[in-house]
Design an enzyme around this catalytic site. Structure first.
Site, PDB file in Angstrom:
ATOM      1  N   THR A  11      -1.769  -6.524   5.692  1.00 24.44           N
ATOM      2  CA  THR A  11      -0.561  -7.159   5.570  1.00 24.44           C
ATOM      3  C   THR A  11       0.070  -7.344   6.719  1.00 24.44           C
ATOM      4  O   THR A  11       0.707  -8.646   6.965  1.00 24.44           O
ATOM      5  CB  THR A  11       0.548  -6.457   4.724  1.00 24.44           C
ATOM      6  OG1 THR A  11      -0.245  -5.994   3.450  1.00 24.44           O
ATOM      7  CG2 THR A  11       1.806  -7.037   4.531  1.00 24.44           C
ATOM      8  N   SER A  47      -7.312  -4.974   3.387  1.00 16.70           N
ATOM      9  CA  SER A  47      -7.809  -3.632   3.246  1.00 16.70           C
ATOM     10  C   SER A  47      -8.565  -3.144   1.967  1.00 16.70           C
ATOM     11  O   SER A  47      -9.528  -2.497   2.058  1.00 16.70           O
ATOM     12  CB  SER A  47      -6.957  -2.560   3.868  1.00 16.70           C
ATOM     13  OG  SER A  47      -5.930  -2.186   2.859  1.00 16.70           O
ATOM     14  N   THR A  73      -2.615  -1.292   4.610  1.00 20.25           N
ATOM     15  CA  THR A  73      -1.959   0.060   4.091  1.00 20.25           C
ATOM     16  C   THR A  73      -2.729   0.498   3.007  1.00 20.25           C
ATOM     17  O   THR A  73      -2.654   1.709   2.674  1.00 20.25           O
ATOM     18  CB  THR A  73      -0.612  -0.196   3.806  1.00 20.25           C
ATOM     19  OG1 THR A  73      -0.269  -1.106   2.763  1.00 20.25           O
ATOM     20  CG2 THR A  73       0.320  -0.374   4.996  1.00 20.25           C
ATOM     21  N   ASP A  74      -3.133  -0.274   2.089  1.00 21.82           N
ATOM     22  CA  ASP A  74      -3.860   0.105   0.765  1.00 21.82           C
ATOM     23  C   ASP A  74      -5.103   1.249   1.160  1.00 21.82           C
ATOM     24  O   ASP A  74      -5.101   2.213   0.241  1.00 21.82           O
ATOM     25  CB  ASP A  74      -4.544  -1.241   0.098  1.00 21.82           C
ATOM     26  CG  ASP A  74      -3.730  -1.943  -0.799  1.00 21.82           C
ATOM     27  OD1 ASP A  74      -2.340  -1.580  -0.282  1.00 21.82           O
ATOM     28  OD2 ASP A  74      -3.881  -2.833  -1.147  1.00 21.82           O
TER      29      ASP A  74
END
EC number: 3.5.1.1
Length: 339
Positions: free
Chosen positions: A12, A53, A86-87
């Site tokens: 992101t 990600s 972040t995932d």
């Protein structure tokens, strides 16, 4: 203060609007241009890849791991920052941490809002990661996010959208970042680093996750074994409980040399051998290895790292030993050196 290398992988923090949603697109220098650089820090950027990600693979993570080691081979580098989606950040950070034996820090960060957001969190997070990489030592791999500093081990994404997105549900954060300072509140306990894995001759080992639930049966676990999984993470209920039928499937899988790790779908607390009739008592007796407070994503990374570290012919006892080491169980450094 220091020479910091920023490794850009997408996420992101590097995302722009694509007409129907956001996707990673920007190069590392564009991401870096959004952030204030702490005084005395010089920055170099490595554009490794730029992907959302959830699309990351073991091959991506092995490339990232080797790149970190190559960067730190230069004694003039004072630290590394990795910008990441972040995932799956918790998985990549833990994977690097398991193989990190350098006092210089590797600091992961990212953003919950895309690159061009007026109120985006990426610039602050990146500034804080640079400050941390320049000032901290002997803490292993770290996650800097929303003014907080976390150890890679045990830290997971705890909110889908909030800026305060990461925490260890079973522990406390390492410190705080603000007003130009990094305040370290505690030091993490870490096992000796695993050796840098060799590039797999073929495809990396398959490691699957199977979640138990009411009406749960062994179908998906058996399907994973049938698909060639060399490792399985059983995401059980409660403190690590399933059913007698699942226990039987775990016993059959471990008898075939499949490495099975036992975690729980509960957000916090350890796996504990309390219940029988399909509970953790029986699952561990069937060969499953309890993962303590590590949750599914990082438990899978521990299994993967153990399989990648395994030397020579398949050896079930050695795989279990390596997994227990990755989970933080005590293994003498002299024994680990044999790997």
């Amino acid at each position: 203060m220091g020479r910091i290398v920023v490794i850009s992988t997408g996420g992101t923090i590097a995302s722009r609007w694509q007409g129907s949603g956001f996707a990673a697109e920007a190069h590392g220098r564009e991401v870096m241009a959004t952030a204030a650089v702490p005084e005395g820090v010089t920055v170099e950027v490595v554009d490794l890849f730029s992907v959302n990600s959830p699309r990351l693979t073991t091959a991506h993570q092995l490339t990232l791991l080797r790149t970190v080691h190559e960067v730190l081979a230069d004694p003039g580098v004072d630290g590394v920052v990795v910008t990441h989606g972040t995932d799956t950040l918790e998985e990549s950070a833990f994977f690097v941490d398991l193989h990190h034996d350098d006092p210089r820090p590797v600091v992961f960060t990212g953003a919950q809002l895309p690159l061009d957001s007026e109120d985006g969190d990426g610039p602050r997070n990146l500034h804080d990661a640079l400050l941390t990489a320049a000032r901290c030592r002997d803490l292993g791999v770290l996650i800097a996010f929303d003014g907080k500093l976390h150890a890679a081990r045990g830290t997971v994404k705890t909110h889908t959208l909030d800026a305060d997105a990461f925490a260890d549900p079973s522990g406390t954060r390492l410190g705080t970042i603000g007003f130009g300072k990094v305040s370290v509140l505690r030091r993490p306990e870490r096992p000796a680093a695993l050796p840098l894995p060799a590039a797999p001759a073929g495809a990396p080992p398959r490691v699957d996750m199977v979640t138990h639930h009411t009406d749960g049966d062994p179908l998906l676990l058996n399907a994973a074994v049938g698909a060639g999984a060399r490792g399985i993470v059983l995401v059980a209920t409660g403190a690590g409980n399933a059913t007698p039928e699942v226990v039987a499937a775990v016993a059959e899988a471990t008898a075939r040399g499949v490495l099975v790790a036992l975690t729980t779908r509960v957000p916090a607390g350890p796996v504990a051998q309390i219940y029988t009739h399909g509970g953790a008592v029986d699952l561990v007796a069937a060969g499953a290895v309890p993962t303590g407070t590590l949750r599914a994503g990082q438990a899978r990374v521990a299994v993967l790292a153990a399989l990648l570290a395994e030397p020579g012919p398949a050896d079930t006892a050695e795989r279990v030993r390596l997994l227990r080491h990755a989970l933080g169980d005590a293994v003498p450094a002299a024994d680990l050196a044999k790997v």
